[in-house]
Design a protein around this motif. Structure first.
Motif: not given
Length: 574
Positions: A288-315
């Motif tokens: 998933x290219x987070x770089x394509x979300x540079x101008x996003x102002x609102x994000x909602x994440x649902x039902x993720x079981x992976x470790x948010x802190x290690x990859x998702x939130x930092x990116x």
């Protein structure tokens, strides 16, 4: 209808058309016995055509049809016959919308084709073809061959603006040239191919909303549209990591919902105007290219079981530089988590999962512009640095023995609005905490007394006494026991309290005496409202549905409080 037995043609067509739009087809047939004029008129002026089980039959339910295959097949045949006869005798010059909601299939192609052709010929703006054999509403698991929908039926139409196709086999002819004014397209339970999408997008030059719901595609998809504003890809299965490329320069919102239990599709998003992004799945694909979300102002994440802190939130916080509103819902937090963002204004961490008998992880929040924060889930250790925080929702139920914790609430002295789920055992702690709150204006408490012997309404008066700038109190009490309390509370007064809502167990002596104290000693009170529902905010824009399982008698409340209501105050009993 009997009151209008002698109705003549004095009503204008616009009024008659509006009346007919509110009546089912079977009810329209019934009025034929009341007014021959209306019988002629509704066949001319009924412009919204809705064909479903309730409209077509008086005596069947889907529960009955599920239990008897032969009955279902007989009703299905009758449904198609009645639909065909209705359209054969339909005399109106204009059709605004066509909706079919009933399991139909290939054997009914002639009836469906004629319906759509007639609708298009008479200028239909909206067509919904909901003919699945396994929808949530019908849940009928029958072996029905799919109806083959050809876009030839829609050739050269300029009127259609909304199209919803369900469980069809779609055929797109090479020379198709229609749907020039289509703005919304929904494909549900449809096999999607790239050539079909390419043909649709090349013709739908004004398409704004596009949804793929529970669809299947076995190859990479490219969604290329210069006009698309809202895109939804929900419950679509992942087979072999099919890529989804999205090139939409005017796309504003994108909702992606991976099929349950799967890692999502690799997404390549090129949408510089994208501001709202929603993702649901057990894990976000590494592609998933987070770089394509540079101008996003609102994000909602649902039902993720992976470790948010290690990859998702930092990116997320590194790439999404304009981020202001974040929702983390139904996710599992497996380690300490840090959220640092200078532009973040709204943060919701709700309905978190967790592991039993695991020490609480630390959550650190550093957001100097954060104005609202919501949390519901198991116990965590919070460190919150948010000097602009004004509004908080808090629900930290941990166990029956120690059900609720105040979390970071005691450190947030500057907040103005607080909603929280708590218990009677926490009220004394709240009294000490609120004594330090100088800006609290609105307080909403939900007290579930399932594990407490009584509810001390007079303890709430203690909270009011130390919150002298409070203007609105909403109190919902569940499972209260009736215990007669003393009739006076020495020394209570309040100068700023204007609005009070009492919900749940409000027909107890406890609640009546509590309200009497407010009516006597809150000298700015404008309205006190009683309601039996235990409706309460539960985070992320949701409310409980509200149960009405309590004894509730309006006269009981009114008779006991009517003499206490004076001046500008109003007593409202819902």
């Amino acid at each position: 209808m009997k009151r209008f037995k002698n109705l003549n043609s004095d009503l204008p067509d616009s009024i008659l058309s509006y009346i007919f739009s509110k009546l089912s087809l079977k009810d329209l047939v019934k009025i034929s016995t009341l007014s021959k004029h209306w019988f002629r008129e509704w066949r001319l002026l009924k412009t919204d055509l809705n064909f479903d089980l309730d409209n077509m039959f008086d005596c069947y339910t889907f529960e009955e049809l599920r239990e008897d295959v032969q009955l279902f097949q007989r009703v299905q045949s009758q449904f198609a016959t009645r639909l065909d006869r209705f359209m054969l005798h339909y005399q109106g010059d204009v059709i605004s919308s066509v909706r079919v909601k009933f399991p139909l299939g290939y054997e009914h192609s002639d009836v469906i084709d004629k319906l759509i052709s007639q609708g298009i010929a008479k200028g239909a703006k909206r067509i919904e073809l909901l003919i699945s054999d396994s929808t949530k509403d019908t849940n009928i698991d029958m072996d029905i061959d799919k109806y083959e929908f050809s876009f030839t039926l829609l050739s050269n139409t300029d009127s259609l603006m909304y199209l919803h196709l369900q469980r069809c086999r779609i055929v797109t002819p090479i020379d198709f040239s229609g749907l020039k004014n289509l703005r919304t397209l929904v494909l549900h339970l449809v096999d999607v191919e790239q050539d079909m999408l390419q043909g649709l997008f090349s013709n739908c030059i004004h398409l704004v909303d596009f949804t793929l719901d529970n669809c299947s595609f076995l190859s990479d998809l490219k969604i290329i549209s210069p006009t698309l504003s809202h895109l939804n890809i929900v419950k679509c299965e992942v087979f072999d990591d099919e890529n989804i490329d999205i090139i939409a320069p005017n796309l504003l919102s994108f909702e992606y919902y991976c099929y349950s239990g799967c890692i999502g599709h690799p997404l390549n998003i090129k949408a510089p105007m994208l501001s709202h992004f929603s993702y649901r799945g057990i894990e976000i694909s590494t592609f998933v290219g987070f770089s394509g979300l540079k101008n996003v102002t609102t994000i909602a994440l649902y039902k993720l079981s992976e470790c948010l802190q290690t990859r998702v939130l930092p990116l997320l916080f590194k790439e999404c530089l304009q981020l202001k509103d974040v929702t983390i819902k139904n996710c599992v937090i497996r380690s300490e988590m840090t959220i640092t963002n200078p532009k973040l204004r709204h943060l919701k961490i709700v309905d978190l999962g967790g592991y039993v008998n695991v020490p609480p992880y630390k959550i650190t929040i550093e957001a100097f512009n954060l104005s609202s924060f919501e949390y519901s889930g198991p116990k965590r250790i919070f460190y919150v640095t948010a000097p602009s925080l004004l509004k908080v929702f808090w629900n930290e139920a941990v166990s029956e023995k120690n059900r609720y914790s105040l979390g970071p609430i005691p450190t947030l002295h500057h907040i103005e609005n607080l909603a929280m789920t708590t218990s009677h055992s926490q009220i004394k702690k709240l009294k000490m905490v609120f004594g330090q709150f100088q800006n609290l204006r609105g307080l909403e408490l939900f007290i579930d007394e399932a594990h407490d012997p009584i509810i001390g309404y007079f303890s709430i008066l203690d909270i009011l006494m130390v919150s002298q700038r409070l203007q609105k109190l909403s109190l919902t009490v569940r499972n209260s026991r009736v215990v007669r309390l003393k009739r006076e509370y020495a020394g209570f007064f309040h100068s700023d309290l204007k609005y009070v809502e009492l919900n749940g167990c409000v027909c107890t002596i406890n609640a009546i005496e509590f309200a009497r104290q407010l009516l006597r000693n809150a000298n700015s009170l404008k309205k006190i409202t009683f309601g039996s529902l235990d409706k309460f905010y539960i985070g992320a824009g949701r409310w409980t549905t509200g149960s009405n399982s309590y004894w509730f008698e309006r006269n009981f409340i009114h008779e006991r409080l009517k003499d206490e209501v004076k001046g500008q105050c109003k007593l409202v009993i819902l």
